[in-house]
Design a protein around this motif. Structure first.
Motif, PDB file in Angstrom:
ATOM      1  N   MET A 291       0.691  -1.142   0.051  1.00 42.79           N
ATOM      2  CA  MET A 291       0.137  -0.226   0.261  1.00 42.79           C
ATOM      3  C   MET A 291       0.211   1.025   0.134  1.00 42.79           C
ATOM      4  SD  MET A 291      -2.951   0.863   2.749  1.00 42.79           S
ATOM      5  CE  MET A 291      -1.517   1.333   3.770  1.00 42.79           C
ATOM      6  N   LYS A 292       2.058   1.033   0.915  1.00 42.80           N
ATOM      7  CA  LYS A 292       2.537   2.419   0.533  1.00 42.80           C
ATOM      8  C   LYS A 292       4.005   2.134  -0.634  1.00 42.80           C
ATOM      9  CE  LYS A 292       4.495   2.814   5.584  1.00 42.80           C
ATOM     10  NZ  LYS A 292       5.806   2.456   6.569  1.00 42.80           N
ATOM     11  N   GLU A 293       3.576   1.305  -1.170  1.00 38.63           N
ATOM     12  CA  GLU A 293       4.829   1.744  -2.573  1.00 38.63           C
ATOM     13  C   GLU A 293       3.625   1.914  -3.291  1.00 38.63           C
ATOM     14  OE1 GLU A 293       6.484  -2.207  -2.021  1.00 38.63           O
ATOM     15  OE2 GLU A 293       8.236  -1.666  -1.207  1.00 38.63           O
ATOM     16  N   GLN A 294       2.348   1.874  -2.987  1.00 39.89           N
ATOM     17  CA  GLN A 294       1.823   2.331  -4.563  1.00 39.89           C
ATOM     18  C   GLN A 294       1.834   4.356  -4.117  1.00 39.89           C
ATOM     19  OE1 GLN A 294      -2.306   1.113  -4.395  1.00 39.89           O
ATOM     20  NE2 GLN A 294      -1.926  -1.075  -4.220  1.00 39.89           N
ATOM     21  N   VAL A 295       1.943   5.013  -3.216  1.00 35.97           N
ATOM     22  CA  VAL A 295       2.257   6.100  -3.050  1.00 35.97           C
ATOM     23  C   VAL A 295       3.436   6.526  -2.288  1.00 35.97           C
ATOM     24  CG1 VAL A 295      -0.189   6.747  -3.266  1.00 35.97           C
ATOM     25  CG2 VAL A 295       0.372   6.239  -1.099  1.00 35.97           C
ATOM     26  N   PRO A 296       4.619   6.924  -3.906  1.00 35.40           N
ATOM     27  CA  PRO A 296       5.548   7.244  -3.041  1.00 35.40           C
ATOM     28  C   PRO A 296       5.525   8.073  -2.490  1.00 35.40           C
ATOM     29  CG  PRO A 296       5.960   6.490  -5.678  1.00 35.40           C
ATOM     30  CD  PRO A 296       3.837   6.048  -5.063  1.00 35.40           C
ATOM     31  N   GLY A 297       5.065   9.245  -2.993  1.00 38.92           N
ATOM     32  CA  GLY A 297       4.504  10.965  -3.410  1.00 38.92           C
ATOM     33  C   GLY A 297       3.993  11.082  -1.366  1.00 38.92           C
ATOM     34  N   ALA A 298       3.529  10.056  -1.246  1.00 38.59           N
ATOM     35  CA  ALA A 298       2.612  10.917  -0.272  1.00 38.59           C
ATOM     36  C   ALA A 298       3.197  10.979   1.688  1.00 38.59           C
ATOM     37  CB  ALA A 298       1.855   8.949   0.368  1.00 38.59           C
ATOM     38  N   ASN A 299       2.479  11.853   2.396  1.00 39.70           N
ATOM     39  CA  ASN A 299       3.243  12.120   3.696  1.00 39.70           C
ATOM     40  C   ASN A 299       2.199  11.197   4.917  1.00 39.70           C
ATOM     41  OD1 ASN A 299       3.063  15.002   2.109  1.00 39.70           O
ATOM     42  ND2 ASN A 299       4.757  14.815   2.901  1.00 39.70           N
ATOM     43  N   ALA A 300       1.420  11.248   4.497  1.00 32.75           N
ATOM     44  CA  ALA A 300       0.489   9.636   5.848  1.00 32.75           C
ATOM     45  C   ALA A 300      -0.156   9.307   5.401  1.00 32.75           C
ATOM     46  CB  ALA A 300       0.454  10.807   6.611  1.00 32.75           C
ATOM     47  N   ILE A 301      -0.929   7.499   5.628  1.00 33.92           N
ATOM     48  CA  ILE A 301      -1.546   7.250   5.612  1.00 33.92           C
ATOM     49  C   ILE A 301      -2.502   6.754   6.908  1.00 33.92           C
ATOM     50  CG2 ILE A 301      -2.175   4.481   4.653  1.00 33.92           C
ATOM     51  CD1 ILE A 301       0.121   4.517   2.946  1.00 33.92           C
ATOM     52  N   VAL A 302      -3.679   7.521   6.632  1.00 34.65           N
ATOM     53  CA  VAL A 302      -4.512   7.742   7.817  1.00 34.65           C
ATOM     54  C   VAL A 302      -5.594   6.840   7.819  1.00 34.65           C
ATOM     55  CG1 VAL A 302      -4.151   9.943   8.359  1.00 34.65           C
ATOM     56  CG2 VAL A 302      -5.835   9.622   7.088  1.00 34.65           C
TER      57      VAL A 302
END
Lengths: 108, 178
Positions: free
Chosen positions: B122-133
């Motif tokens: 999941m994290k690798e799908q959104v490399p530019g994200a600052n957080a996953i809440v």
């Protein structure tokens, strides 16, 4: 006219104001296992580890459920679906129902 | 005399074949699978540890966003999943364990692995994200409905909302560590 739909599982879209509320929207799909994939998965099942065929199958199916939910929301005139939840259940042997539901809203 | 013992030996060998086949499928194959499974698990954990370190700057939290001070540029949902199955040796061990009760260690590590892998995907799908809440996790069993027959597999699904902070557009900001 925005045709795209913001999807989030938060209660609202952060930084945007909710101006209208349309209620529940949902989408579902029931999928059975694919014979070819089943054989491959059966072999993999002896050795253990990830069953990639099933992972892909379920991702694809869940995508379809989300798409149906999105279509329903767009038809209502919404431009976002918030508070999305997923649910999975085995309905008959070898088949799963994938269900996605959320609240359709219009955001400014 | 010698010939008769030889033919007797051959007969005994022939009689042994079903037993040998049984031994192969009941003992040798599961043991081989168990060894393969152990190696795969070790490698998988190595990869998980390395990737967790690499993506540690993105917090993944099960709570909704509560900090009003950060401005959000974009928010969208991400999900990832993994379907796993135990190897036949571990399944056998679990069946034995099931009889006496107690912890099924092989299943514990299997599920732990699947969950962590799904979060990493999941994290690798959104490399530019600052957080996953607002992370949610779901586990479901697929297949294996008939007794003994069919495939027993477990699906782990994780989903959440990936946030990109507005300030992040100017340049990389230090991650918010709370």
């Amino acid at each position: 006219m925005i045709t795209d739909c913001i999807l989030t599982n938060l209660e609202s879209v952060p930084g945007r104001q909710t101006i209208e509320h349309y209620g529940l929207v949902s989408g579902s799909t029931v999928r059975a296992k694919h014979v070819g994939r089943d054989i491959a998965a059966g072999l993999k099942n002896i050795v253990g580890g990830e069953l990639k065929g099933y992972t892909e199958l379920l991702i694809e199916a869940r995508g379809e459920a989300v798409d149906r939910m999105k279509q329903q929301a767009l038809a209502m005139g919404a431009n976002a679906v918030v508070n999305i939840r997923f649910s999975t259940s085995s309905v008959t042997p070898g088949a799963s129902e994938l269900y996605a539901y959320g609240t359709a809203v219009k955001i400014a | 005399m010698i010939a008769s013992t030889e033919s007797g030996g051959l007969e005994a060998l022939l009689a042994l074949i079903p037993f040998l086949l049984f031994a192969f499928f009941a003992v040798v194959l599961p043991v081989i699978c168990g060894i393969i499974g152990t190696i795969t698990e070790k490698r998988h954990y190595e990869s998980i540890h390395a990737r967790e370190k690499a993506t540690a700057h993105v917090p993944v939290v099960p709570t909704p966003l509560s900090d009003d001070s950060v401005r959000i540029a974009s928010a969208h949902m991400v999900s990832a999943s993994m379907v796993v199955a135990p190897d036949s040796f571990r399944r056998f061990l679990a069946n034995v364990r099931n009889f006496f009760g107690g912890r099924l260690r092989s299943y514990e590590s299997l599920l732990d692995r699947a969950r962590r892998e799904a979060i990493l995907r999941m994290k690798e799908q959104v490399p530019g994200a600052n957080a996953i809440v607002n992370l949610r996790m779901e586990t479901s069993r697929i297949g294996g409905m008939q007794k003994k027959k069919g495939i027993i597999a477990i699906e782990v699904l994780v989903y959440g909302t990936a946030l990109t902070y507005a300030s992040a557009e100017a340049g990389p900001t230090p991650p918010p560590v709370s």
